[in-house]
Design a protein around this motif. Structure first.
Motif, mmCIF file in Angstrom:
data_model
loop_
_atom_site.group_PDB
_atom_site.id
_atom_site.type_symbol
_atom_site.label_atom_id
_atom_site.label_comp_id
_atom_site.label_asym_id
_atom_site.label_seq_id
_atom_site.Cartn_x
_atom_site.Cartn_y
_atom_site.Cartn_z
ATOM 1 N N TRP A 48 0.818 51.295 -16.470
ATOM 2 C CA TRP A 48 1.004 50.043 -16.374
ATOM 3 C C TRP A 48 0.107 49.949 -14.675
ATOM 4 O O TRP A 48 -1.206 49.895 -14.134
ATOM 5 C CB TRP A 48 1.622 49.101 -15.651
ATOM 6 C CG TRP A 48 1.638 47.764 -15.256
ATOM 7 C CD1 TRP A 48 1.378 47.268 -14.004
ATOM 8 C CD2 TRP A 48 1.685 46.253 -16.233
ATOM 9 N NE1 TRP A 48 1.197 46.424 -13.697
ATOM 10 C CE2 TRP A 48 1.356 46.163 -15.400
ATOM 11 C CE3 TRP A 48 2.044 46.583 -17.513
ATOM 12 C CZ2 TRP A 48 1.158 44.109 -15.907
ATOM 13 C CZ3 TRP A 48 1.375 45.266 -17.393
ATOM 14 C CH2 TRP A 48 1.020 43.566 -16.823
ATOM 15 N N THR A 53 -6.181 48.792 -19.815
ATOM 16 C CA THR A 53 -5.898 47.255 -20.788
ATOM 17 C C THR A 53 -4.890 47.741 -21.621
ATOM 18 O O THR A 53 -3.859 47.805 -21.893
ATOM 19 C CB THR A 53 -6.751 46.673 -20.981
ATOM 20 O OG1 THR A 53 -7.319 45.631 -19.955
ATOM 21 C CG2 THR A 53 -6.785 45.802 -22.401
ATOM 22 N N ARG A 56 -1.767 49.882 -20.485
ATOM 23 C CA ARG A 56 -0.962 48.437 -20.168
ATOM 24 C C ARG A 56 -0.594 48.007 -20.930
ATOM 25 O O ARG A 56 1.073 47.772 -21.338
ATOM 26 C CB ARG A 56 -2.022 46.890 -19.168
ATOM 27 C CG ARG A 56 -1.720 47.592 -17.875
ATOM 28 C CD ARG A 56 -2.437 46.995 -16.928
ATOM 29 N NE ARG A 56 -1.983 47.561 -15.341
ATOM 30 C CZ ARG A 56 -2.045 46.569 -14.380
ATOM 31 N NH1 ARG A 56 -3.113 45.504 -14.999
ATOM 32 N NH2 ARG A 56 -2.323 46.288 -13.593
ATOM 33 N N GLU A 79 -0.892 40.269 -11.979
ATOM 34 C CA GLU A 79 -2.411 41.421 -12.299
ATOM 35 C C GLU A 79 -2.322 41.375 -13.374
ATOM 36 O O GLU A 79 -3.647 41.909 -13.927
ATOM 37 C CB GLU A 79 -1.527 42.724 -12.055
ATOM 38 C CG GLU A 79 -1.330 43.006 -10.784
ATOM 39 C CD GLU A 79 -0.778 44.584 -10.436
ATOM 40 O OE1 GLU A 79 -0.327 45.272 -9.198
ATOM 41 O OE2 GLU A 79 -0.775 44.912 -11.499
ATOM 42 N N ALA A 80 -2.115 40.733 -14.775
ATOM 43 C CA ALA A 80 -2.371 39.648 -15.753
ATOM 44 C C ALA A 80 -3.377 39.809 -16.346
ATOM 45 O O ALA A 80 -2.691 38.530 -17.196
ATOM 46 C CB ALA A 80 -1.119 40.500 -16.552
ATOM 47 N N VAL A 85 -2.565 41.399 -22.892
ATOM 48 C CA VAL A 85 -1.650 41.831 -21.878
ATOM 49 C C VAL A 85 -0.717 41.175 -21.314
ATOM 50 O O VAL A 85 0.158 40.640 -20.895
ATOM 51 C CB VAL A 85 -2.302 42.947 -20.705
ATOM 52 C CG1 VAL A 85 -1.053 43.084 -19.820
ATOM 53 C CG2 VAL A 85 -3.336 43.976 -21.329
ATOM 54 N N HIS A 86 -1.376 39.519 -20.872
ATOM 55 C CA HIS A 86 -0.379 38.908 -20.318
ATOM 56 C C HIS A 86 0.175 38.231 -21.449
ATOM 57 O O HIS A 86 1.811 38.104 -21.077
ATOM 58 C CB HIS A 86 -1.993 37.735 -19.867
ATOM 59 C CG HIS A 86 -1.250 36.261 -19.804
ATOM 60 N ND1 HIS A 86 -0.277 35.116 -20.530
ATOM 61 C CD2 HIS A 86 -0.752 36.154 -18.437
ATOM 62 C CE1 HIS A 86 0.179 33.729 -19.953
ATOM 63 N NE2 HIS A 86 0.356 34.717 -18.554
ATOM 64 N N LEU A 89 3.159 40.530 -21.867
ATOM 65 C CA LEU A 89 4.517 41.023 -20.946
ATOM 66 C C LEU A 89 4.910 40.047 -21.162
ATOM 67 O O LEU A 89 6.369 40.234 -21.248
ATOM 68 C CB LEU A 89 3.306 40.676 -19.939
ATOM 69 C CG LEU A 89 4.471 41.405 -18.092
ATOM 70 C CD1 LEU A 89 5.514 42.569 -18.433
ATOM 71 C CD2 LEU A 89 3.482 40.850 -17.392
#
Length: 214
Positions: A48, A53, A56, A79-80, A85-86, A89
């Motif tokens: 991470w 990307t 992560r 941060e995402a 990724v968002h 997560l």
């Protein structure tokens, strides 16, 4: 990291970049790599921290969701900025973490629309699975007032919440459909054949039809 670089595929990158994602790793291959590595929390944290990307995404797949502290997840979410990724997560980590409800409340009205979209995504999860304690009428009021002019990612999350209220809660269904019809958010969204449109009235109607057909 070298293995992730070796998995880079220009065609995959071209497709991903259309969705705002800056990586070229085929996700099936990424999942296979994660399966081989199994759960490794320390490695996940190191991956991470690279900011890459693909790294992560791999970190999300091999981490222990319940091991993160609340503030760690808050920093990670902020941060995402890459959509995939968002989304991963929120869906693969935050939803499984004991601080999910606290974070939902903190993010829901955040001035950063990307952070707020995570709050709305967690709220949609509660609408579907644990609606007790939520004021659904108030949520519909907010959606009706704010969704039309919300930034794209926040608008998408609010629309999902609108549809979920209509699908899951008969007493609010007619109003949810009416709000969707009036606002026309995502009414023209290009939808492939055999897929359900994200336009809330269509989405609600189709999902209720499927539920009743069971």
């Amino acid at each position: 990291m070298a293995e992730l670089v070796a998995l880079e595929d220009p065609k995959a990158r071209a497709v991903n970049e259309k969705h705002g994602d800056d990586h070229g790793v085929n996700l099936t291959k990424l999942r296979a790599l994660a399966k081989r590595l199994k759960t490794q929390q320390e490695l996940a944290i190191e991956l991470w921290q690279t900011g890459d990307t693909a790294a992560r995404l791999l970190a999300i797949l091999i981490c222990r969701p319940k091991a993160f502290e609340r503030d760690d997840l808050d920093v990670m979410l902020r941060e995402a900025r890459i959509p995939k990724v968002h989304d991963w997560l929120v869906n693969y980590v935050v939803k499984k973490n004991p601080h999910a409800e606290d974070l939902r409340q903190a993010w829901f009205a955040d001035p950063d629309p990307v952070v707020a979209s995570a709050g709305w995504a967690l709220t949609t999860e509660r609408v579907a699975k644990q609606p007790e304690g939520l004021d659904l009428a108030e949520l519909l009021d907010l959606i009706e007032a704010e969704m039309k002019n919300a930034p794209d990612r926040l608008q998408w999350s609010m629309n999902h919440c609108l549809a979920q209220i209509g699908i899951e809660h008969l007493g609010h269904r007619a109003r949810a459909i009416a709000i969707g019809e009036r606002l026309q958010v995502l009414a023209d969204y290009p939808t492939p054949p055999n897929c359900t449109s994200p336009f809330a009235p269509t989405w609600i109607t189709e999902m209720v039809r499927r539920q009743n057909g069971k």
